[in-house]
Motif scaffolding. Structure first.
Motif, short mmCIF file in Angstrom:
data_model
loop_
_atom_site.label_atom_id
_atom_site.label_comp_id
_atom_site.label_asym_id
_atom_site.label_seq_id
_atom_site.Cartn_x
_atom_site.Cartn_y
_atom_site.Cartn_z
N ARG A 171 0.83 -1.22 0.00
CA ARG A 171 0.00 0.00 0.00
C ARG A 171 0.86 1.26 0.00
O ARG A 171 0.62 2.19 -0.78
CB ARG A 171 -0.92 0.00 1.23
CG ARG A 171 -1.87 1.21 1.29
CD ARG A 171 -2.67 1.23 2.57
NE ARG A 171 -1.84 1.50 3.73
CZ ARG A 171 -1.45 2.72 4.11
NH1 ARG A 171 -1.80 3.80 3.38
NH2 ARG A 171 -0.72 2.90 5.18
N LEU A 172 1.89 1.27 0.85
CA LEU A 172 2.77 2.44 0.91
C LEU A 172 3.56 2.60 -0.39
O LEU A 172 3.76 3.72 -0.88
CB LEU A 172 3.74 2.31 2.08
CG LEU A 172 3.13 2.37 3.49
CD1 LEU A 172 4.21 2.17 4.55
CD2 LEU A 172 2.40 3.68 3.73
N LYS B 140 1.20 4.04 -2.95
CA LYS B 140 0.74 5.39 -2.62
C LYS B 140 1.82 6.44 -2.82
O LYS B 140 1.56 7.54 -3.33
CB LYS B 140 0.23 5.43 -1.17
CG LYS B 140 -0.32 6.79 -0.74
CD LYS B 140 -0.88 6.72 0.68
CE LYS B 140 -1.44 8.07 1.11
NZ LYS B 140 -2.01 8.02 2.49
N TYR B 141 3.06 6.10 -2.44
CA TYR B 141 4.13 7.10 -2.44
C TYR B 141 5.19 6.85 -3.52
O TYR B 141 6.11 7.67 -3.68
CB TYR B 141 4.81 7.15 -1.07
CG TYR B 141 3.87 7.58 0.04
CD1 TYR B 141 3.55 8.92 0.22
CD2 TYR B 141 3.30 6.64 0.90
CE1 TYR B 141 2.69 9.31 1.24
CE2 TYR B 141 2.44 7.02 1.92
CZ TYR B 141 2.13 8.36 2.08
OH TYR B 141 1.27 8.75 3.08
N SER B 142 5.10 5.75 -4.22
CA SER B 142 6.08 5.41 -5.27
C SER B 142 7.51 5.36 -4.74
O SER B 142 8.45 5.72 -5.44
CB SER B 142 5.98 6.42 -6.43
OG SER B 142 4.70 6.38 -7.02
N TRP B 143 7.66 4.92 -3.49
CA TRP B 143 9.00 4.75 -2.94
C TRP B 143 9.66 3.53 -3.58
O TRP B 143 8.98 2.59 -3.99
CB TRP B 143 8.93 4.56 -1.43
CG TRP B 143 8.49 5.81 -0.70
CD1 TRP B 143 8.72 7.10 -1.06
CD2 TRP B 143 7.73 5.86 0.52
NE1 TRP B 143 8.17 7.96 -0.16
CE2 TRP B 143 7.56 7.23 0.84
CE3 TRP B 143 7.21 4.90 1.38
CZ2 TRP B 143 6.87 7.65 1.97
CZ3 TRP B 143 6.52 5.31 2.51
CH2 TRP B 143 6.36 6.67 2.80
N PHE B 144 10.98 3.55 -3.64
CA PHE B 144 11.72 2.50 -4.32
C PHE B 144 11.79 1.25 -3.45
O PHE B 144 12.40 1.25 -2.38
CB PHE B 144 13.13 2.98 -4.67
CG PHE B 144 13.90 2.02 -5.51
CD1 PHE B 144 13.52 1.76 -6.82
CD2 PHE B 144 15.01 1.36 -5.01
CE1 PHE B 144 14.22 0.86 -7.61
CE2 PHE B 144 15.73 0.46 -5.79
CZ PHE B 144 15.33 0.21 -7.09
N ARG C 86 11.47 3.38 4.40
CA ARG C 86 10.06 3.50 4.74
C ARG C 86 9.28 2.27 4.30
O ARG C 86 8.18 2.00 4.78
CB ARG C 86 9.49 4.77 4.11
CG ARG C 86 10.03 6.05 4.74
CD ARG C 86 9.77 7.29 3.91
NE ARG C 86 10.55 7.32 2.67
CZ ARG C 86 10.72 8.42 1.93
NH1 ARG C 86 10.18 9.57 2.31
NH2 ARG C 86 11.44 8.37 0.81
N LEU C 87 9.89 1.49 3.40
CA LEU C 87 9.33 0.21 2.98
C LEU C 87 10.12 -0.97 3.54
O LEU C 87 9.53 -1.97 3.98
CB LEU C 87 9.32 0.12 1.45
CG LEU C 87 8.47 1.13 0.69
CD1 LEU C 87 8.66 0.97 -0.81
CD2 LEU C 87 7.00 0.98 1.06
N THR D 31 2.82 4.51 10.89
CA THR D 31 2.53 5.87 11.35
C THR D 31 3.73 6.78 11.14
O THR D 31 3.59 7.93 10.68
CB THR D 31 2.14 5.86 12.84
OG1 THR D 31 0.98 5.04 13.02
CG2 THR D 31 1.83 7.26 13.33
N ILE D 32 4.93 6.28 11.45
CA ILE D 32 6.14 7.07 11.24
C ILE D 32 6.35 7.32 9.75
O ILE D 32 6.62 8.45 9.33
CB ILE D 32 7.36 6.35 11.85
CG1 ILE D 32 7.28 6.37 13.38
CG2 ILE D 32 8.67 7.01 11.38
CD1 ILE D 32 8.38 5.57 14.07
N ALA D 33 6.22 6.28 8.95
CA ALA D 33 6.46 6.41 7.51
C ALA D 33 5.53 7.43 6.86
O ALA D 33 5.94 8.13 5.92
CB ALA D 33 6.31 5.05 6.83
N GLU D 34 4.29 7.53 7.34
CA GLU D 34 3.31 8.42 6.72
C GLU D 34 3.25 9.79 7.38
O GLU D 34 2.42 10.61 7.00
CB GLU D 34 1.94 7.76 6.73
CG GLU D 34 1.86 6.52 5.86
CD GLU D 34 0.46 6.18 5.43
OE1 GLU D 34 0.07 6.54 4.29
OE2 GLU D 34 -0.26 5.55 6.24
N HIS D 35 4.12 10.05 8.33
CA HIS D 35 4.19 11.39 8.92
C HIS D 35 4.73 12.37 7.88
O HIS D 35 5.63 12.03 7.10
CB HIS D 35 5.09 11.38 10.15
CG HIS D 35 5.03 12.62 10.98
ND1 HIS D 35 5.65 13.79 10.61
CD2 HIS D 35 4.38 12.89 12.15
CE1 HIS D 35 5.43 14.72 11.54
NE2 HIS D 35 4.65 14.19 12.48
#
Length: 231
Positions: free
Chosen positions: A26-27, A30-34, A40-41, A211-215
């Motif tokens: 999901r993350l 949503k954020y297109s992180w690598f 964060r992933l 929660t930390i990752a989406e702050h």
């Protein structure tokens, strides 16, 4: 512990493995992180890997599977009587499961500490001691449940510190309440790790990391600041 109990634990770990994987995906979407690089992933995927290790070990350590292992591989002393062999094999199996449990709890700490240190480093908050690192990070983010997360990390950190003494606690006496349990750390006493506590740990860790990752302070960090060299 009965085989059915071990299987129930493995099934619960499988449910958490799915939950961590779902939040990771999901993350990522949503954020297109690598994937495979961004902490964060990878904070979630590292714990997912630990769950894979633990649940696979438990499944393979079932009594029925274990009984098929050739005795000469486990019991090189052929002079043992039948009852002695059964006792030794049972003890080996119990130690096998205890080792899985210890390894899993310790791998949780390693995954969490490396994740939090990288995030804190990106904000210029990393300290030599892990305690001060996560304390400053949680205070900086001012999360609604930061006190709960502090207690969670305090328990995990104190459990991890016993590795230097083969599970025996050597610091000042303390009790920490988290979730449904109170964890008592007594100088000179062995810390008892219980599978019964795993739900509180895994639910809390998952909620905390997401929660930390989406702050907003974390989602706005440059990719280079969030690169995980341990992934």
């Amino acid at each position: 512990m009965a085989e059915t109990s071990h299987m129930e634990i493995a099934d619960r770990l499988t449910e958490y493995r799915i939950a961590y994987g779902n939040q990771h995906d999901r993350l990522a979407n949503k954020y297109s992180w690598f994937q495979g690089k961004d902490v964060r992933l990878t904070g979630l995927s590292k714990i997912a890997n630990s769950l894979d290790f633990a649940r696979t070990g438990i499944y393979l350590g079932r009594s029925k599977f274990y009984a098929r292992v050739p005795e000469q591989k486990l019991l090189p002393d052929s002079d043992l009587g039948l009852n002695e062999k059964k006792t030794v094999k049972k003890n080996i199996l119990n130690e096998f499961h205890a080792g899985i449990k210890r390894g899993f709890f310790l791998s949780l700490h390693m995954s969490i500490e490396s994740t939090i240190r990288i995030i804190a480093r990106g904000l210029g908050l990393e300290k030599q001691e892990f305690y001060h690192t996560y304390k400053d990070l949680l205070n900086q983010l001012n999360l609604t449940k930061k006190d709960d997360y502090m207690r969670l990390l305090n328990v995990i950190r104190n459990v991890r510190n016993t590795i230097h003494n083969n599970g025996v606690y050597s610091n000042v006496n303390k009790s920490i309440s988290y979730g449904r349990s109170t964890y008592t750390f007594t100088t000179g006493a062995r810390v008892q790790l219980r599978w019964a506590d795993i739900d509180d740990f895994l639910e809390g860790i998952l909620e905390m990391l997401v929660t930390i990752a989406e702050h907003s302070m974390i989602t706005s960090q440059p990719v280079l600041n969030m690169e995980d060299p341990s992934a």
